[in-house]
Design a protein around this motif. Structure first.
Motif, PDB file in Angstrom:
ATOM      1  N   UNK A   1       0.833  -1.203   0.000  1.00  0.00           N
ATOM      2  CA  UNK A   1       0.000   0.000   0.000  1.00  0.00           C
ATOM      3  C   UNK A   1       0.865   1.251   0.000  1.00  0.00           C
ATOM      4  N   UNK A   2       2.027   1.154   0.669  1.00  0.00           N
ATOM      5  CA  UNK A   2       2.895   2.321   0.758  1.00  0.00           C
ATOM      6  C   UNK A   2       3.434   2.699  -0.617  1.00  0.00           C
ATOM      7  N   UNK A   3       3.661   1.662  -1.452  1.00  0.00           N
ATOM      8  CA  UNK A   3       4.229   1.954  -2.765  1.00  0.00           C
ATOM      9  C   UNK A   3       3.168   2.379  -3.767  1.00  0.00           C
ATOM     10  N   UNK A   4       1.963   1.859  -3.599  1.00  0.00           N
ATOM     11  CA  UNK A   4       0.909   2.188  -4.549  1.00  0.00           C
ATOM     12  C   UNK A   4       0.354   3.575  -4.274  1.00  0.00           C
ATOM     13  N   UNK A   5      -0.164   4.228  -5.319  1.00  0.00           N
ATOM     14  CA  UNK A   5      -0.769   5.540  -5.086  1.00  0.00           C
ATOM     15  C   UNK A   5      -1.974   5.408  -4.168  1.00  0.00           C
ATOM     16  N   UNK A   6      -2.210   6.436  -3.389  1.00  0.00           N
ATOM     17  CA  UNK A   6      -3.315   6.431  -2.447  1.00  0.00           C
ATOM     18  C   UNK A   6      -4.639   6.425  -3.187  1.00  0.00           C
ATOM     19  N   UNK A   7      -5.540   5.523  -2.808  1.00  0.00           N
ATOM     20  CA  UNK A   7      -6.830   5.485  -3.477  1.00  0.00           C
ATOM     21  C   UNK A   7      -7.882   6.305  -2.745  1.00  0.00           C
ATOM     22  N   UNK A   8      -7.577   6.650  -1.522  1.00  0.00           N
ATOM     23  CA  UNK A   8      -8.543   7.440  -0.772  1.00  0.00           C
ATOM     24  C   UNK A   8      -8.251   7.381   0.695  1.00  0.00           C
ATOM     25  N   UNK A   9      -9.064   8.087   1.476  1.00  0.00           N
ATOM     26  CA  UNK A   9      -8.844   8.150   2.904  1.00  0.00           C
ATOM     27  C   UNK A   9      -9.611   7.073   3.650  1.00  0.00           C
ATOM     28  N   UNK A  10     -10.456   6.337   2.946  1.00  0.00           N
ATOM     29  CA  UNK A  10     -11.214   5.281   3.608  1.00  0.00           C
ATOM     30  C   UNK A  10     -12.332   5.835   4.477  1.00  0.00           C
ATOM     31  N   UNK A  11     -12.518   5.203   5.636  1.00  0.00           N
ATOM     32  CA  UNK A  11     -13.636   5.555   6.527  1.00  0.00           C
ATOM     33  C   UNK A  11     -13.617   7.040   6.897  1.00  0.00           C
ATOM     34  N   UNK A  12     -12.411   7.606   6.923  1.00  0.00           N
ATOM     35  CA  UNK A  12     -12.276   9.025   7.234  1.00  0.00           C
ATOM     36  C   UNK A  12     -13.156   9.872   6.318  1.00  0.00           C
ATOM     37  N   UNK A  13     -13.240   9.483   5.037  1.00  0.00           N
ATOM     38  CA  UNK A  13     -14.067  10.225   4.084  1.00  0.00           C
ATOM     39  C   UNK A  13     -15.513  10.279   4.546  1.00  0.00           C
ATOM     40  N   UNK A  14     -16.010   9.106   5.011  1.00  0.00           N
ATOM     41  CA  UNK A  14     -17.407   9.055   5.445  1.00  0.00           C
ATOM     42  C   UNK A  14     -17.621  10.004   6.614  1.00  0.00           C
ATOM     43  N   UNK A  15     -16.663   9.986   7.564  1.00  0.00           N
ATOM     44  CA  UNK A  15     -16.758  10.853   8.737  1.00  0.00           C
ATOM     45  C   UNK A  15     -16.803  12.323   8.312  1.00  0.00           C
ATOM     46  N   UNK A  16     -15.907  12.672   7.370  1.00  0.00           N
ATOM     47  CA  UNK A  16     -15.846  14.053   6.899  1.00  0.00           C
ATOM     48  C   UNK A  16     -17.175  14.452   6.262  1.00  0.00           C
ATOM     49  N   UNK A  17     -17.734  13.557   5.429  1.00  0.00           N
ATOM     50  CA  UNK A  17     -18.977  13.891   4.732  1.00  0.00           C
ATOM     51  C   UNK A  17     -20.127  14.053   5.714  1.00  0.00           C
ATOM     52  N   UNK A  18     -20.207  13.142   6.694  1.00  0.00           N
ATOM     53  CA  UNK A  18     -21.301  13.246   7.663  1.00  0.00           C
ATOM     54  C   UNK A  18     -21.178  14.553   8.451  1.00  0.00           C
ATOM     55  N   UNK A  19     -19.947  14.896   8.861  1.00  0.00           N
ATOM     56  CA  UNK A  19     -19.749  16.163   9.573  1.00  0.00           C
ATOM     57  C   UNK A  19     -20.078  17.342   8.673  1.00  0.00           C
ATOM     58  N   UNK A  20     -19.722  17.242   7.389  1.00  0.00           N
ATOM     59  CA  UNK A  20     -20.011  18.341   6.463  1.00  0.00           C
ATOM     60  C   UNK A  20     -21.514  18.532   6.326  1.00  0.00           C
ATOM     61  N   UNK A  21     -22.271  17.412   6.262  1.00  0.00           N
ATOM     62  CA  UNK A  21     -23.727  17.517   6.143  1.00  0.00           C
ATOM     63  C   UNK A  21     -24.299  18.207   7.385  1.00  0.00           C
ATOM     64  N   UNK A  22     -23.786  17.806   8.564  1.00  0.00           N
ATOM     65  CA  UNK A  22     -24.267  18.437   9.790  1.00  0.00           C
ATOM     66  C   UNK A  22     -23.868  19.901   9.855  1.00  0.00           C
ATOM     67  N   UNK A  23     -22.653  20.212   9.406  1.00  0.00           N
ATOM     68  CA  UNK A  23     -22.212  21.601   9.398  1.00  0.00           C
ATOM     69  C   UNK A  23     -23.153  22.430   8.533  1.00  0.00           C
ATOM     70  N   UNK A  24     -23.473  21.903   7.358  1.00  0.00           N
ATOM     71  CA  UNK A  24     -24.339  22.617   6.424  1.00  0.00           C
ATOM     72  C   UNK A  24     -25.735  22.810   7.004  1.00  0.00           C
ATOM     73  N   UNK A  25     -26.340  21.706   7.506  1.00  0.00           N
ATOM     74  CA  UNK A  25     -27.725  21.816   7.968  1.00  0.00           C
ATOM     75  C   UNK A  25     -27.816  22.653   9.243  1.00  0.00           C
ATOM     76  N   UNK A  26     -26.841  22.496  10.156  1.00  0.00           N
ATOM     77  CA  UNK A  26     -26.891  23.262  11.403  1.00  0.00           C
ATOM     78  C   UNK A  26     -26.663  24.740  11.134  1.00  0.00           C
TER      79      UNK A  26
END
Lengths: 148, 121
Positions: A14-39
């Motif tokens: 994994x260290x040698x391959x390009x990063x495909x994403x942040x994984x679960x962190x992405x979901x956390x960010x999106x959920x927080x972003x939705x709450x930030x927007x709605x609140x």
């Protein structure tokens, strides 16, 4: 359905391959972003149109909105191991617990609902569960070291 | 209007279920799932335009416009943004984001009905 498989690869590969994403962190960010927007939207409408109606509740709405925005930004910039994000999530959890308890003990303070009223009842209690899940994820992720 | 609303609800629900299937099978979003996202977004666009047209034409009690159009815009931005994340997050978690976003649009759709029942009468 011929989407690429995303099976976990060994850390060395994994260290040698390009990063495909942040994984679960992405979901956390999106959920927080939705709450930030709605609140934020909710509190702005409340504060701008009828602040005198319930100053305490609407001020807390703004605080809640600011907290969600701050957590979102901290997660995007620092990731799940960011100390700032962790501190903000603890603050968020305290906010939910304090406001939730107040709304149950003294409903007169809150003639209108906020995101954190009755522990986030109006939002399916997600505001109560979210910081707990985020903290668990942050603490577990922090122990695995930089390659996780 | 109710027909459009039902279509939007079904689209959002199906896309959410499809995204959960992808996440369970450990698949990242492909063109099928992203396409479903796009169709859901188009559904919201049509619903928004239709409600706006009805708002302009109707003489009945006006809706709370800031809130109504705020919700419509939020739903549209969320579905497009969720698809965007799904396109760039090349893991199963991209599919999870699409599932979450589509599930939230169902709640928004319900709220839109509450905000302006007259729009669906």
């Amino acid at each position: 359905m011929t989407a690429p498989r995303t099976d976990d690869v060994p850390a060395s590969r994994a260290a040698r391959e390009p990063r495909r994403g942040r994984g679960l962190e992405t979901v956390l960010i999106i959920v927080y972003a939705i709450f930030a927007l709605s609140a934020t939207a909710r509190s702005l409408v409340q504060v701008l149109t009828k602040f005198d109606h319930a100053p305490v509740a609407y001020s807390l709405s703004l605080v809640a909105a600011a907290t969600y925005i701050a957590v979102t930004v901290a997660l995007v910039r620092g990731g799940r191991r960011s100390a700032v994000a962790r501190a903000l999530v603890v603050l968020e959890l305290l906010g939910v617990l304090v406001v939730g308890t107040l709304t149950v003990v003294d409903p007169a303070l809150f003639p209108e609902a906020t995101v954190w009223s009755v522990f986030g009842q109006g939002y399916g209690y997600v505001p109560l569960v979210l910081p707990v899940l985020a903290l668990v994820y942050m603490l577990l992720g922090g122990r695995k070291g930089p390659s996780a | 209007m109710s027909a459009v609303s039902i279509v939007v609800g079904v689209l959002g629900g199906l896309t959410a279920v499809l995204a959960v299937y992808y996440a369970v099978r450990d698949l990242s979003a492909d063109l099928v799932l992203l396409g479903a996202c796009l169709v859901t977004a188009l559904g919201w666009l049509v619903l928004g335009i239709a409600l706006g047209a009805k708002d302009l034409a109707s003489a009945g009690p006006a809706p709370d416009r800031v809130v109504l159009y705020g919700y419509l815009l939020t739903a549209l931005v969320m579905v497009v943004g969720g698809g965007w994340v799904g396109a760039f997050e090349r893991t199963r978690w991209g599919s999870v984001v699409i599932a979450v976003v589509c599930a939230v649009t169902l709640v928004l759709l319900m709220r839109v009905h509450q905000i302006w029942p007259g729009g669906f009468a």
